[in-house]
Write an enzyme that holds these catalytic residues in place. Structure first.
Site, short mmCIF file in Angstrom:
data_model
loop_
_atom_site.label_atom_id
_atom_site.label_comp_id
_atom_site.label_asym_id
_atom_site.label_seq_id
_atom_site.Cartn_x
_atom_site.Cartn_y
_atom_site.Cartn_z
N LYS A 14 -5.25 8.14 14.94
CA LYS A 14 -4.48 9.29 14.45
C LYS A 14 -5.38 10.27 13.70
O LYS A 14 -5.42 11.46 14.03
CB LYS A 14 -3.35 8.83 13.50
CG LYS A 14 -2.37 7.85 14.11
CD LYS A 14 -1.27 7.45 13.13
CE LYS A 14 -1.77 6.69 11.92
NZ LYS A 14 -2.26 5.32 12.20
N ARG A 89 6.45 7.11 8.30
CA ARG A 89 6.13 5.71 8.61
C ARG A 89 7.35 4.81 8.49
O ARG A 89 7.23 3.61 8.73
CB ARG A 89 5.05 5.22 7.66
CG ARG A 89 3.64 5.16 8.25
CD ARG A 89 2.69 4.73 7.15
NE ARG A 89 1.47 4.17 7.63
CZ ARG A 89 0.33 4.85 7.77
NH1 ARG A 89 0.29 6.13 7.52
NH2 ARG A 89 -0.77 4.23 8.16
N ARG A 128 -14.95 0.24 11.16
CA ARG A 128 -14.90 1.32 10.16
C ARG A 128 -15.13 0.76 8.76
O ARG A 128 -15.77 1.40 7.93
CB ARG A 128 -13.55 2.03 10.23
CG ARG A 128 -13.46 3.15 9.20
CD ARG A 128 -12.24 4.03 9.39
NE ARG A 128 -11.01 3.33 9.08
CZ ARG A 128 -9.81 3.88 9.21
NH1 ARG A 128 -9.68 5.11 9.64
NH2 ARG A 128 -8.72 3.20 8.93
N ARG A 134 -13.29 1.63 2.48
CA ARG A 134 -11.83 1.58 2.27
C ARG A 134 -11.39 0.15 2.02
O ARG A 134 -11.68 -0.75 2.81
CB ARG A 134 -11.10 2.15 3.50
CG ARG A 134 -10.97 3.65 3.45
CD ARG A 134 -10.32 4.21 4.68
NE ARG A 134 -9.00 3.67 4.98
CZ ARG A 134 -8.17 4.19 5.86
NH1 ARG A 134 -8.51 5.29 6.50
NH2 ARG A 134 -6.99 3.64 6.09
N ARG A 146 -1.42 -4.97 7.84
CA ARG A 146 -1.07 -3.56 8.13
C ARG A 146 -0.40 -3.46 9.50
O ARG A 146 0.56 -2.69 9.67
CB ARG A 146 -2.32 -2.68 8.09
CG ARG A 146 -2.82 -2.45 6.68
CD ARG A 146 -4.26 -1.99 6.66
NE ARG A 146 -4.47 -0.68 7.22
CZ ARG A 146 -5.68 -0.20 7.53
NH1 ARG A 146 -6.76 -0.93 7.35
NH2 ARG A 146 -5.79 1.01 8.03
P1 B4P Z 1 -7.43 6.03 12.80
O1 B4P Z 1 -6.26 5.47 13.52
O2 B4P Z 1 -7.72 7.48 12.98
O3 B4P Z 1 -7.18 5.59 11.34
P2 B4P Z 1 -6.29 6.30 10.24
O4 B4P Z 1 -5.82 7.65 10.64
O5 B4P Z 1 -7.10 6.24 9.01
O6 B4P Z 1 -4.98 5.47 10.15
P3 B4P Z 1 -4.58 4.28 9.26
O7 B4P Z 1 -3.22 3.90 9.73
O8 B4P Z 1 -5.62 3.23 9.29
O9 B4P Z 1 -4.57 4.79 7.74
P4 B4P Z 1 -3.82 5.93 6.94
O10 B4P Z 1 -4.88 6.74 6.32
O11 B4P Z 1 -2.80 6.66 7.72
O12 B4P Z 1 -8.83 5.40 13.25
C1 B4P Z 1 -9.32 4.15 12.89
C2 B4P Z 1 -10.77 3.94 13.39
O13 B4P Z 1 -10.82 3.87 14.82
C3 B4P Z 1 -11.78 5.02 13.00
O14 B4P Z 1 -12.92 4.38 12.48
C4 B4P Z 1 -12.13 5.71 14.29
O15 B4P Z 1 -13.49 6.13 14.33
C5 B4P Z 1 -11.89 4.64 15.35
N1 B4P Z 1 -11.47 5.21 16.62
C6 B4P Z 1 -10.54 6.19 16.79
N2 B4P Z 1 -10.40 6.46 18.10
C7 B4P Z 1 -11.25 5.63 18.78
C8 B4P Z 1 -11.56 5.44 20.16
N3 B4P Z 1 -10.97 6.15 21.12
N4 B4P Z 1 -12.46 4.49 20.49
C9 B4P Z 1 -13.06 3.76 19.53
N5 B4P Z 1 -12.84 3.91 18.20
C10 B4P Z 1 -11.93 4.83 17.83
O16 B4P Z 1 -3.03 5.11 5.82
C11 B4P Z 1 -3.67 4.27 4.88
C12 B4P Z 1 -2.64 3.60 3.99
O17 B4P Z 1 -1.99 4.58 3.15
C13 B4P Z 1 -1.48 2.88 4.68
O18 B4P Z 1 -1.81 1.58 5.10
C14 B4P Z 1 -0.41 2.89 3.58
O19 B4P Z 1 -0.64 1.91 2.61
C15 B4P Z 1 -0.61 4.25 2.93
N6 B4P Z 1 0.23 5.27 3.56
C16 B4P Z 1 -0.21 6.33 4.30
N7 B4P Z 1 0.82 7.06 4.74
C17 B4P Z 1 1.96 6.43 4.29
C18 B4P Z 1 3.35 6.70 4.45
N8 B4P Z 1 3.79 7.74 5.17
N9 B4P Z 1 4.24 5.85 3.86
C19 B4P Z 1 3.81 4.82 3.12
N10 B4P Z 1 2.51 4.49 2.94
C20 B4P Z 1 1.59 5.30 3.52
#
Ligand code: B4P
Length: 197
Positions: A14, A89, A128, A134, A146
């Site tokens: 994402k 979410r 990552r 993180r 998660r």
């Molecule tokens: P991403 O999937 O981009 O990770 P993210 O956006 O950080 O999502 P995530 O769900 O982990 O965390 P968020 O910040 O939203 O990518 C992950 C990795 O994969 C990266 O290293 C990337 O390089 C790699 N990658 C991507 N595409 C690839 C491909 N095609 N091939 C290979 N590798 C690839 O949330 C963090 C925390 O905040 C949550 O767990 C929760 O506690 C809280 N939170 C956030 N929003 C919330 C909400 N709305 N409600 C409640 N809690 C919330």
């Protein structure tokens, strides 16, 4: 106007794809994960509340993220559109987003759901974690929690948006460029009546 929800389990890509899409379509990128990490880094009261919850792989309270998003919508009254990343979410968050957007004369144009297998998700997040610092990428059991929380509390949103005729499924495995191309093809096919507000 184009208001997109970029959806998927942790590690689905994402945050990665949101950066490309926000630029391509001139959208304001709102990542609740990024907003919460900034709150933690600044040592604010919100950050202190969120820190332990995030490090366990749980979701912060709905009211907290809804207020953060409302604040961002207030501060960006006349933009081309928004790209919501990691929000909503939960079903109550999705309902709150719909209500907030109505208030601003907008609606969700589409929910783009990135589909990635569980082992691929875990491998990406562990990778990552080596460099991100993180806390929630720190070990396999937190990552698995998660994904479990996603399955229980976030996956039901698929039906929420499917029932609204806005759910779009996209294969999230492959190169970054391939996935961006799939997303753009999907966005460019969203009917005009869903992009009018
Ligand atoms: P991403 O999937 O981009 O990770 P993210 O956006 O950080 O999502 P995530 O769900 O982990 O965390 P968020 O910040 O939203 O990518 C992950 C990795 O994969 C990266 O290293 C990337 O390089 C790699 N990658 C991507 N595409 C690839 C491909 N095609 N091939 C290979 N590798 C690839 O949330 C963090 C925390 O905040 C949550 O767990 C929760 O506690 C809280 N939170 C956030 N929003 C919330 C909400 N709305 N409600 C409640 N809690 C919330």
């Amino acid at each position: 106007m184009l208001n997109l929800v970029l959806f998927g389990p942790p590690g689905a890509g994402k945050g990665t794809q949101a950066a490309f899409l926000a630029k391509a379509y001139q959208l304001v990128h709102l990542s609740t994960g990024d907003i919460l990490r900034k709150e933690i880094a600044s040592g604010s009261a919100i950050g202190q509340m969120a820190k332990d919850i995030i490090s366990k792989g749980e979701l912060v309270p709905d009211s907290m993220v809804i207020n953060l998003i409302q604040d961002k919508l207030d501060k960006n009254p006349s933009v081309n559109g928004f790209l919501f990343d990691g929000f909503p979410r939960t079903v109550p968050q999705a309902e709150a987003l719909d209500n907030l957007l109505v208030h601003y004369g907008r609606n969700v144009s589409a929910m783009l759901s990135l589909e990635v297998g569980k082992e691929e998700l875990i491998a990406r997040l562990i990778k990552r974690g080596v460099t991100s610092g993180r806390s929630d990428d720190s070990n396999r059991s937190v990552i698995e929690n998660r994904i479990e929380v996603y399955n229980q509390k976030t996956a039901p949103l698929i039906n929420y948006y499917r029932n609204a005729g806005k759910y779009e499924s996209i294969n999230g495995e492959g190169s970054l460029e391939e996935i961006t191309k799939r997303l753009k093809t999907c966005i460019d096919q969203i009917p005009q009546n869903r992009k009018s507000r």
